[in-house]
Design a protein around this motif. Structure first.
Motif, PDB file in Angstrom:
ATOM      1  N   GLY A  13       0.798  -1.209   0.000  1.00 31.44           N
ATOM      2  CA  GLY A  13       0.000   0.000   0.000  1.00 31.44           C
ATOM      3  C   GLY A  13       0.837   1.267   0.000  1.00 31.44           C
ATOM      4  N   MET A  14       0.358   2.254  -0.732  1.00 34.15           N
ATOM      5  CA  MET A  14       0.969   3.580  -0.724  1.00 34.15           C
ATOM      6  C   MET A  14      -0.094   4.654  -0.511  1.00 34.15           C
ATOM      7  SD  MET A  14       3.912   3.194  -3.698  1.00 34.15           S
ATOM      8  CE  MET A  14       4.283   4.931  -3.746  1.00 34.15           C
ATOM      9  N   GLY A  21       3.967   4.126   2.860  1.00 32.06           N
ATOM     10  CA  GLY A  21       4.582   2.803   2.966  1.00 32.06           C
ATOM     11  C   GLY A  21       6.101   2.835   2.854  1.00 32.06           C
ATOM     12  N   ALA A  22       6.686   4.008   3.053  1.00 30.80           N
ATOM     13  CA  ALA A  22       8.131   4.163   2.868  1.00 30.80           C
ATOM     14  C   ALA A  22       8.952   3.477   3.953  1.00 30.80           C
ATOM     15  CB  ALA A  22       8.495   5.646   2.816  1.00 30.80           C
ATOM     16  N   GLU A  27      13.537  -0.206   5.247  1.00 33.74           N
ATOM     17  CA  GLU A  27      14.173  -1.213   6.104  1.00 33.74           C
ATOM     18  C   GLU A  27      14.527  -2.479   5.322  1.00 33.74           C
ATOM     19  OE1 GLU A  27      12.878  -3.918   9.866  1.00 33.74           O
ATOM     20  OE2 GLU A  27      12.288  -1.801   9.937  1.00 33.74           O
ATOM     21  N   ILE A  28      13.605  -3.005   4.533  1.00 29.40           N
ATOM     22  CA  ILE A  28      13.886  -4.237   3.787  1.00 29.40           C
ATOM     23  C   ILE A  28      14.857  -3.965   2.643  1.00 29.40           C
ATOM     24  CG2 ILE A  28      11.941  -4.196   2.158  1.00 29.40           C
ATOM     25  CD1 ILE A  28      13.154  -7.332   4.002  1.00 29.40           C
ATOM     26  N   HIS A  29      14.800  -2.756   2.068  1.00 28.34           N
ATOM     27  CA  HIS A  29      15.737  -2.380   1.007  1.00 28.34           C
ATOM     28  C   HIS A  29      17.184  -2.478   1.509  1.00 28.34           C
ATOM     29  CE1 HIS A  29      16.908   0.796  -2.251  1.00 28.34           C
ATOM     30  NE2 HIS A  29      17.871  -0.055  -2.040  1.00 28.34           N
ATOM     31  N   ILE A  30      17.435  -1.892   2.657  1.00 26.75           N
ATOM     32  CA  ILE A  30      18.783  -1.929   3.237  1.00 26.75           C
ATOM     33  C   ILE A  30      19.209  -3.368   3.505  1.00 26.75           C
ATOM     34  CG2 ILE A  30      20.131  -1.306   5.296  1.00 26.75           C
ATOM     35  CD1 ILE A  30      18.402   1.326   5.335  1.00 26.75           C
ATOM     36  N   TRP A  31      18.304  -4.166   4.053  1.00 23.98           N
ATOM     37  CA  TRP A  31      18.625  -5.563   4.358  1.00 23.98           C
ATOM     38  C   TRP A  31      18.933  -6.352   3.084  1.00 23.98           C
ATOM     39  CZ3 TRP A  31      16.858 -10.422   3.246  1.00 23.98           C
ATOM     40  CH2 TRP A  31      17.381 -11.450   4.024  1.00 23.98           C
ATOM     41  N   PRO A  43       9.039   1.499  -5.158  1.00 22.42           N
ATOM     42  CA  PRO A  43       8.117   2.414  -5.828  1.00 22.42           C
ATOM     43  C   PRO A  43       7.847   3.707  -5.065  1.00 22.42           C
ATOM     44  CG  PRO A  43       6.970   0.434  -5.096  1.00 22.42           C
ATOM     45  CD  PRO A  43       8.425   0.211  -4.842  1.00 22.42           C
ATOM     46  N   THR A  44       8.053   3.708  -3.769  1.00 19.55           N
ATOM     47  CA  THR A  44       7.879   4.948  -3.016  1.00 19.55           C
ATOM     48  C   THR A  44       8.904   5.979  -3.482  1.00 19.55           C
ATOM     49  OG1 THR A  44       7.124   3.664  -1.110  1.00 19.55           O
ATOM     50  CG2 THR A  44       7.737   5.934  -0.699  1.00 19.55           C
ATOM     51  N   LYS A  45      10.147   5.569  -3.547  1.00 21.53           N
ATOM     52  CA  LYS A  45      11.212   6.485  -3.988  1.00 21.53           C
ATOM     53  C   LYS A  45      11.087   6.824  -5.463  1.00 21.53           C
ATOM     54  CE  LYS A  45      14.765   5.311  -0.634  1.00 21.53           C
ATOM     55  NZ  LYS A  45      16.125   4.812  -0.421  1.00 21.53           N
TER      56      LYS A  45
END
Length: 162
Positions: A13-14, A21-22, A27-31, A43-45
């Motif tokens: 969701g956004m 939803g950022a 957090e998962i992006h960094i991981w 997609p948020t960025k």
């Protein structure tokens, strides 16, 4: 021959989510980047970049009420870009399914594109399956009740595929 790094698409969701939803995406992006060396489409960025070029000084969400034609045209550009990303570049999709995803439509569309192009969809949700639309369940490869469970799975499934 060296294989490219795998690429994840972060679905969820956004429009109706807190902070678009950022937070969970970051957090998962960094991981994923640090733990598995996977690239990520967030997609948020990416939507923020797109909108800053198209309407640099306007409130995107307010356009829905002020100028629905213009709003729809901008959303169509986002839908096209995100769908191409899933179809052509993503190796798998991580979906965070919560009330905001349930209320909106984009996540459902993203999961449908992933299914059409045979991309695995790993869903994290605290919802019971009977509260999730059947269509969404049909697009989901594997479900997890927490990001901790998802990470354990991804480590096992993809660590050796770097």
């Amino acid at each position: 021959m060296r294989r490219k790094n795998l690429r994840a698409y972060l679905s969820g969701g956004m429009e109706y989510a807190q902070n678009e939803g950022a937070d969970w995406r970051e957090e998962i992006h960094i991981w994923l980047r640090d733990g598995l060396h996977h690239s990520v489409f967030n997609p948020t960025k990416e939507s923020a970049k797109y909108l800053s070029k198209k309407i640099p000084r306007e409130n995107f969400r307010a356009l829905k009420f002020k100028d629905v034609r213009r709003f729809s045209k901008l959303v169509a550009g986002i839908v096209d870009r995100d769908s191409r990303e899933i179809a052509k570049k993503a190796d798998y999709v991580i979906c965070y399914w919560d009330r905001s995803a349930h209320r909106g439509a984009g996540t459902k569309g993203e999961l449908t594109v992933a299914r059409l192009f045979r991309k695995p969809v790993y869903m994290v949700t605290e919802m019971k399956p009977d509260n999730i639309p059947g269509w969404v369940l049909g697009c989901t490869t594997k479900m997890f009740s927490s990001f901790h469970e998802l990470k354990a799975f991804l480590l096992k499934a993809y660590k050796s595929k770097k």
